[in-house]
Write an enzyme that holds these catalytic residues in place. Sequence first.
Site, PDB file in Angstrom:
ATOM      1  N   GLU A 127      -0.151  -2.180  -6.835  1.00  0.00           N
ATOM      2  CA  GLU A 127      -0.845  -0.897  -7.498  1.00  0.00           C
ATOM      3  C   GLU A 127      -0.017  -0.095  -7.957  1.00  0.00           C
ATOM      4  O   GLU A 127      -0.099   0.504  -9.051  1.00  0.00           O
ATOM      5  CB  GLU A 127      -1.900  -0.424  -6.729  1.00  0.00           C
ATOM      6  CG  GLU A 127      -3.237  -1.375  -6.100  1.00  0.00           C
ATOM      7  CD  GLU A 127      -4.003  -0.843  -4.821  1.00  0.00           C
ATOM      8  OE1 GLU A 127      -4.924  -1.308  -4.944  1.00  0.00           O
ATOM      9  OE2 GLU A 127      -3.468   0.113  -4.216  1.00  0.00           O
ATOM     10  N   LYS A 130      -1.955  10.739  17.030  1.00  0.00           N
ATOM     11  CA  LYS A 130      -2.080  12.055  17.583  1.00  0.00           C
ATOM     12  C   LYS A 130      -1.675  12.042  19.081  1.00  0.00           C
ATOM     13  O   LYS A 130      -2.284  12.345  20.043  1.00  0.00           O
ATOM     14  CB  LYS A 130      -3.735  12.160  17.696  1.00  0.00           C
ATOM     15  CG  LYS A 130      -4.370  12.079  16.628  1.00  0.00           C
ATOM     16  CD  LYS A 130      -4.642  13.594  16.064  1.00  0.00           C
ATOM     17  CE  LYS A 130      -5.718  13.509  14.463  1.00  0.00           C
ATOM     18  NZ  LYS A 130      -5.225  14.722  13.807  1.00  0.00           N
ATOM     19  N   ASN A 138      -9.487   8.055   3.282  1.00  0.00           N
ATOM     20  CA  ASN A 138      -9.228   8.212   1.947  1.00  0.00           C
ATOM     21  C   ASN A 138     -10.542   7.050   1.405  1.00  0.00           C
ATOM     22  O   ASN A 138     -11.372   7.783   0.853  1.00  0.00           O
ATOM     23  CB  ASN A 138      -7.813   7.442   1.768  1.00  0.00           C
ATOM     24  CG  ASN A 138      -6.951   8.835   2.257  1.00  0.00           C
ATOM     25  OD1 ASN A 138      -7.085   9.943   2.263  1.00  0.00           O
ATOM     26  ND2 ASN A 138      -5.776   8.249   2.380  1.00  0.00           N
ATOM     27  N   GLY A 173      -7.183  -0.613  -2.880  1.00  0.00           N
ATOM     28  CA  GLY A 173      -7.027  -1.991  -3.384  1.00  0.00           C
ATOM     29  C   GLY A 173      -6.964  -2.913  -2.036  1.00  0.00           C
ATOM     30  O   GLY A 173      -6.541  -4.097  -2.213  1.00  0.00           O
ATOM     31  N   GLY A 211       0.879  -1.165  -0.135  1.00  0.00           N
ATOM     32  CA  GLY A 211      -0.116   0.141  -0.063  1.00  0.00           C
ATOM     33  C   GLY A 211       0.752   1.274  -0.093  1.00  0.00           C
ATOM     34  O   GLY A 211       1.970   1.192   0.213  1.00  0.00           O
ATOM     35  N   VAL A 212       0.368   2.315  -0.244  1.00  0.00           N
ATOM     36  CA  VAL A 212       0.780   3.618  -0.246  1.00  0.00           C
ATOM     37  C   VAL A 212       1.152   4.228   1.124  1.00  0.00           C
ATOM     38  O   VAL A 212       0.354   4.181   2.048  1.00  0.00           O
ATOM     39  CB  VAL A 212       0.153   4.744  -1.036  1.00  0.00           C
ATOM     40  CG1 VAL A 212       0.680   6.151  -1.032  1.00  0.00           C
ATOM     41  CG2 VAL A 212      -0.094   4.275  -2.538  1.00  0.00           C
ATOM     42  N   GLY A 213       2.435   4.414   1.589  1.00  0.00           N
ATOM     43  CA  GLY A 213       2.619   5.355   2.536  1.00  0.00           C
ATOM     44  C   GLY A 213       4.027   5.119   3.134  1.00  0.00           C
ATOM     45  O   GLY A 213       4.921   4.402   2.560  1.00  0.00           O
ATOM     46  N   ASN A 214       4.345   5.703   4.223  1.00  0.00           N
ATOM     47  CA  ASN A 214       5.649   5.866   4.848  1.00  0.00           C
ATOM     48  C   ASN A 214       6.107   4.552   5.343  1.00  0.00           C
ATOM     49  O   ASN A 214       7.112   4.207   5.327  1.00  0.00           O
ATOM     50  CB  ASN A 214       5.470   6.743   5.994  1.00  0.00           C
ATOM     51  CG  ASN A 214       6.698   7.590   6.092  1.00  0.00           C
ATOM     52  OD1 ASN A 214       7.688   7.451   5.484  1.00  0.00           O
ATOM     53  ND2 ASN A 214       6.905   8.498   7.204  1.00  0.00           N
TER      54      ASN A 214
END
Lengths: 504, 504
Positions: free
Chosen positions: A294, A408, A384, A388, A269-272
């Site tokens: 993806e 947080k 978001n 996928g 997946g997308v991200g850090n």
Amino acid sequence: MMNTRVVAAGLRKRICSADDAAALIAPGMTVAMSGFTGAGYPKTVPPALASRIDDAHARGLDFRINVLTGASTAPELDGALARANGITMRLPYQSDPTLRDKINDGEMDYLDIHLSHVAQNSWSGIFGEIDIALVEVCAIRDDGKLIPSSSVGNNKTWLERAKGVILEVNRRQPLELEGMHDIYYGTALPPHRVPIPLLRSGDRIGERYLHCPADKILAIVETDASDRNNEFTPPDATSRQIAGNLIEFLRHEVAMGRLPKTLLPLQSGVGNITNAVLSELGAVGFAGLTAYTEVIQDGMLDMLQNGTLTVASATALSLSPSAFVRFAEHIGQFHERIVLRPQEISNHPELVRRLGCIAMNGMMESDIYGNVNSTHVMGSRIQNGIGGSGDFARNGYLSCFMSASTAKNGSISCIVPMVSHVDHTEHDVAVLVTERGLADLRGLSPKQRAQQIIARCADPAYQPMLQDYFDRACHQSFGKHTPHLLKEALSWHERYIETGSMRS
Amino acid sequence: MMNTRVVAAGLRKRICSADDAAALIAPGMTVAMSGFTGAGYPKTVPPALASRIDDAHARGLDFRINVLTGASTAPELDGALARANGITMRLPYQSDPTLRDKINDGEMDYLDIHLSHVAQNSWSGIFGEIDIALVEVCAIRDDGKLIPSSSVGNNKTWLERAKGVILEVNRRQPLELEGMHDIYYGTALPPHRVPIPLLRSGDRIGERYLHCPADKILAIVETDASDRNNEFTPPDATSRQIAGNLIEFLRHEVAMGRLPKTLLPLQSGVGNITNAVLSELGAVGFAGLTAYTEVIQDGMLDMLQNGTLTVASATALSLSPSAFVRFAEHIGQFHERIVLRPQEISNHPELVRRLGCIAMNGMMESDIYGNVNSTHVMGSRIQNGIGGSGDFARNGYLSCFMSASTAKNGSISCIVPMVSHVDHTEHDVAVLVTERGLADLRGLSPKQRAQQIIARCADPAYQPMLQDYFDRACHQSFGKHTPHLLKEALSWHERYIETGSMRS
């Protein structure tokens, strides 16, 4: 006209300004656009359309459209149209702050669906007629075929289904992308489906170009603009720790003979956090891996360059500006080793299951029984979308979800008694990872899972609260298969809304 | 020995009593048994084992085993072993009242997983070693091959994976079953998977027999007993109304050109409502249909006899005694038109997606946003399990869930503000049906779905309460994409536990 990328001479008469092209879009239309994770989206017609909509609204007229894409786009598309209050319904995925606020203020509809479902649902007519396809391409060849841009997404479907087509031909996209795409034209609606002949991540089973009948092309806009500019931030200590925990587990699985040395095709997946996993995989000595995913992010580019990864299949190149420069400079290295496919194929259940993908996705929260919320803050506010993650988690071989144990500044525990929304059920979640540790949930009953998750994944500040909930639930619950105290199950989320913290 | 079905002479020396066979099973073992929906389960060794366990417990000894099956079995298996407190862990599906109580009292572990996942998880070692496979067959051929019984389930996997095998050879099962099974030996763990060459429900892609090396066969028990005896109850008015609502929708989809006249392969969960759907499909004039499902119930037998159905693929024949007599008498009619497969294949994501199954499953409750709970009463008490509903709902073409709008004489609303457990997420549910009506959720945002579900599916006694919740949530919710009031979201379930009714 010498340096135009509209090589098909007969089509040059359709070249026009973004304003002229935007004028083809009327109120109430359904417009299907290119774009996947900030790559390959149309860059000039959407802002021109937003201006048109602003003008109409200033004159007291109604002007909203339905917007379909591949996945997330960029401020000049989702942001501009949302700011203009120009969208009635948006699907299937977004990550734009302005758009998100409009959705969560209840001002527009958003349909958050599995990315693998979009093409078939479109073909079966569920989204109604598509009036206009607005698609960025690299170039229009002499024979009229289209060289796709930095993402493929749903473009094949949009071009096939739309009544009319607007093309943005972006000279900023490297022409050397030609040949990196693999557009499979073999899908169909049932009962006409046949096996998809893909056996390995790198297999090429389709064509290099997108087709579009010339008479459907209403307008062509020439552009010169780069994809969305998000510079890459190096993984922080928490992300590196999460990555380390997952990689330790993968090495253990290899040692136990449950995974090959070259693992199985990686979906990321997308991200850090997922970028940190990719970076670490090479650092600890994995080599000869493959990806069936993806999005190709910076981390995968590094892996392709240093040999950790032999081949990567995706539907989009979502690179930071500096990585994109590196990609363009060394495109010869990548040309045979990156395959860009329609998202119908990159996320296809048949292929995800056959290849046995290792699915690695971020999550918002998990409950003590392993149900995962990927989308809804406090159960009601969309962040978001599922994207996928469900395509890969449900049909992949090993389904991993990752998050920091708190958010947080510790006021939110990402491990809760009961998630406030479920995107991935207990049946579809194999492994949970936080910076604290990893819970391998395979083969465990609900109560066994709870013990693992609380002990291994939760933040120490929340562990006693979770254990207390679980212990009391084991005694007082209506049923004791998946013990819950319904009065308290969502109380952590209530407390956060009321006090700004889940701490009691 | 003249009329033995152990035709392989060399194996006859392994014939023994159920008690002798049961003596091979030791405390702590993992025993993988045949059986799917009350069909083809071992009938004499489990009760003998339960006696052994009772004896051991009477002598103060520990004796529990892990029990793996295809799906649900019968009182003489799950019931007997549960009554003896003989099970540590049970998977992947059950429906036995005694066993259910033990699970919900917290006395044993139950692992409720997708039926399509069992074989691959077993191969990858997640369930540990399998000590004994205990499998009912029709006969052992001269060449040692096994003629499968009335269900296939996971038997192929159990016979391959187990260290030792006990066979029950049941002379009550018709020998004419020979040739109706299709055992596909082509699956593998990744990275060795290839496309499964099945294009139509009735395709035969495998072998007629199960294999088992002779030296693994520890014991053979000859039995003469029928499958579980549940007589079929004719559908009640509510079930017929639900069926009528679904069929009206299917006819509408055909009229709109979104489904072929012969529909798409039907998957039908077990139960009264789905049986009613099957009965009605013929009555309203559908013909030439196909089924690709888990279980062939009485309704499908009728459809095959009257031409509504041309072919049915499943993993089990779960017929009432009278229907079984009819089946056996006319077995020639059914021989080519029923295909019994391993559940790995009957429920395979690749095939469910390719064929485009119409998934029709019962549910316990849905919330106003279309999340479905199939398993947990009041969020904690397991009823049966997810079974194959997820396999079909997630990858099928049209995913329908059905229930009466209320249960327990109206004291439970099957439409609630928030489900107390999620088995099928909003992303996987296309159509909800009650006797009140049908909500087509395809292409709708959460709030649009809520309006449809409340208006069309809820019981009138609960409609104002649901509408009131939704209206207030639309104003007061933290986010307004999927509006919820967390303090109240599960209050209907709390009220039921406290007062015996969800009514306020």
